[in-house]
Design a protein around this motif. Sequence first.
Motif, PDB file in Angstrom:
ATOM      1  N   GLN A   1       0.828  -1.203   0.000  1.00 37.64           N
ATOM      2  CA  GLN A   1       0.000   0.000   0.000  1.00 37.64           C
ATOM      3  C   GLN A   1       0.869   1.263   0.000  1.00 37.64           C
ATOM      4  OE1 GLN A   1      -3.323   0.547  -0.176  1.00 37.64           O
ATOM      5  NE2 GLN A   1      -3.748  -1.640  -0.442  1.00 37.64           N
ATOM      6  N   LYS A   2       1.976   1.214   0.772  1.00 35.96           N
ATOM      7  CA  LYS A   2       2.878   2.362   0.822  1.00 35.96           C
ATOM      8  C   LYS A   2       3.572   2.581  -0.528  1.00 35.96           C
ATOM      9  CE  LYS A   2       5.353   5.617   2.745  1.00 35.96           C
ATOM     10  NZ  LYS A   2       4.756   6.938   3.068  1.00 35.96           N
ATOM     11  N   VAL A   3       4.003   1.503  -1.158  1.00 32.21           N
ATOM     12  CA  VAL A   3       4.652   1.621  -2.471  1.00 32.21           C
ATOM     13  C   VAL A   3       3.670   2.193  -3.491  1.00 32.21           C
ATOM     14  CG1 VAL A   3       5.653   0.321  -4.385  1.00 32.21           C
ATOM     15  CG2 VAL A   3       6.324  -0.203  -2.048  1.00 32.21           C
ATOM     16  N   TYR A   4       2.424   1.709  -3.426  1.00 32.67           N
ATOM     17  CA  TYR A   4       1.426   2.221  -4.379  1.00 32.67           C
ATOM     18  C   TYR A   4       1.118   3.698  -4.119  1.00 32.67           C
ATOM     19  CZ  TYR A   4      -2.856   2.748  -7.062  1.00 32.67           C
ATOM     20  OH  TYR A   4      -3.800   3.186  -7.950  1.00 32.67           O
ATOM     21  N   ALA A   5       1.062   4.100  -2.872  1.00 35.01           N
ATOM     22  CA  ALA A   5       0.772   5.501  -2.548  1.00 35.01           C
ATOM     23  C   ALA A   5       1.871   6.435  -3.045  1.00 35.01           C
ATOM     24  CB  ALA A   5       0.576   5.657  -1.040  1.00 35.01           C
ATOM     25  N   ASP A   6       3.101   5.928  -3.112  1.00 33.24           N
ATOM     26  CA  ASP A   6       4.235   6.763  -3.534  1.00 33.24           C
ATOM     27  C   ASP A   6       4.579   6.615  -5.018  1.00 33.24           C
ATOM     28  OD1 ASP A   6       4.417   7.578  -0.932  1.00 33.24           O
ATOM     29  OD2 ASP A   6       6.042   6.186  -0.393  1.00 33.24           O
ATOM     30  N   GLN A  21      -5.466   0.003  -9.017  1.00 33.18           N
ATOM     31  CA  GLN A  21      -6.286  -0.066  -7.801  1.00 33.18           C
ATOM     32  C   GLN A  21      -7.712  -0.485  -8.136  1.00 33.18           C
ATOM     33  OE1 GLN A  21      -6.358   3.569  -5.565  1.00 33.18           O
ATOM     34  NE2 GLN A  21      -7.646   2.746  -3.929  1.00 33.18           N
ATOM     35  N   TYR A  22      -8.276   0.002  -9.213  1.00 32.06           N
ATOM     36  CA  TYR A  22      -9.634  -0.358  -9.632  1.00 32.06           C
ATOM     37  C   TYR A  22      -9.756  -1.864  -9.832  1.00 32.06           C
ATOM     38  CZ  TYR A  22     -13.605  -0.882 -12.840  1.00 32.06           C
ATOM     39  OH  TYR A  22     -14.767  -1.301 -13.451  1.00 32.06           O
TER      40      TYR A  22
END
Length: 446
Positions: free
Chosen positions: A164-169, A182-183
């Motif tokens: 989740q952190k990697v995706y947020a950044d 994400q969809y």
Amino acid sequence: PTQKDANIKVPPFSVSKAGSDPNMHGRSAAKTGHQRKQSWWKVFTRRKKTPRDINSSEELDVAKMILLGAGESGKKTLFKQAQINFGEGLNTSRRRGYRSIIHSNIISSMQTLVERAVMCEEFSVALNDNDLREHIDVIKEGDDTLDPDLTTAIQVLWRTSAIQKVYADHYQDTMRLIQNAQYFFEKLDILAQLDYVPTLEDVLRSRSCCTGICKTRCDINGTSCDLFLTGGHRCERKKWSHIFKDTTCVIFVSSLNGYNQVLFEDSKQNRMLEDLTLFEEIVNDHRFKDTPILLLLNMKDIFAEKIEKVPLRVCPAFAGDSEERDYRSSLNLIRKKFLNQDKEYRQWGKTRIKTRFTNSLDCNEISTIYKELAAALTKKCNRNGGQDIQKMLQMKQAAETNNMARAEMEDEEEKIIRQNVWIKGSIRIAPLQRQKCIRNIDICTV
């Protein structure tokens, strides 16, 4: 023919090897010189077939629009929007064909996230758990099919804080991740079912590389249009020139999301810088001198989120801009940068380029753009209708004149043959010997 030929006596009814017609008088049944001349002339003057015949009213009534732009700019999504809203549509059978594409998007996206997480020390420690390690191994070995084990591994890893952190950044990173990851992750239970049939939204959000040239016929508020889609990667651009002829409108698509990303085929080239260079080539091409150009700066929704975290000056094209810009001012700066690629705009401040900021997934917005574009093209045709009709009539008149000239040339060719070739029986007599032989010829035939 020479004088020596004139002295040769040939039996009047000799049979040639090629045929047995006595009327040939010993000559070969193959074509005579006159016949060969006519056949050569017909081949030489044979009319070539053209893609758009001026005598075809159907083709003259169809507008031709082409989608141009670099790879991953959203051209294919706009093409699918036109197919769904104004074209032949996407029935259940065609939507099933996108199932494998969507599965491949999901698997490749999770593989990208896992690779980036493993490279970071703070995340690699969190992923050293034995259970997670098994799931990571399953994902690394995954192919394009979502089996139950692979589906479970993706769901478990997607819920971890490290992923989740990697995706947020990922907005601040240059890693290649599809925009709708994400969809798809959140709909994984439905997408993995055996009887799953992609919806229209799933089809629009799927990502696949376009190769070659695709075409679809659209009817936009009574205006017939042929919409062409081209591949945007460098290896595909050499095919573009095949569809440039008789273009009614050029739609150039650029991704606002690419200002901090690099090309797939060149990791050292910024994507927006590539778009600016490519747009300069298109807008100043002599083949589009009088062609309307619609510039679509796409993915404004992603750009709105990214510009708050990543400043615009990270792009080499805006490296000298030290001002802190918000979303709106950044859009205006990008628009002005693209317009400055037009020589006419730089010199006179006037341009034929229309600019729109778009989200290619917004069906209502894209449908409105297509309708406005079709209305503008229809208005232009009505305004210049008299000139267009006059031009078409001139083209037809020129074609008729060419046909008359061709017929006259054929008659002249036949006259030249008659004047330069005299035949007695089967013996040809050259014009230089004609005066010597004319006294001995009672009947001359051509």
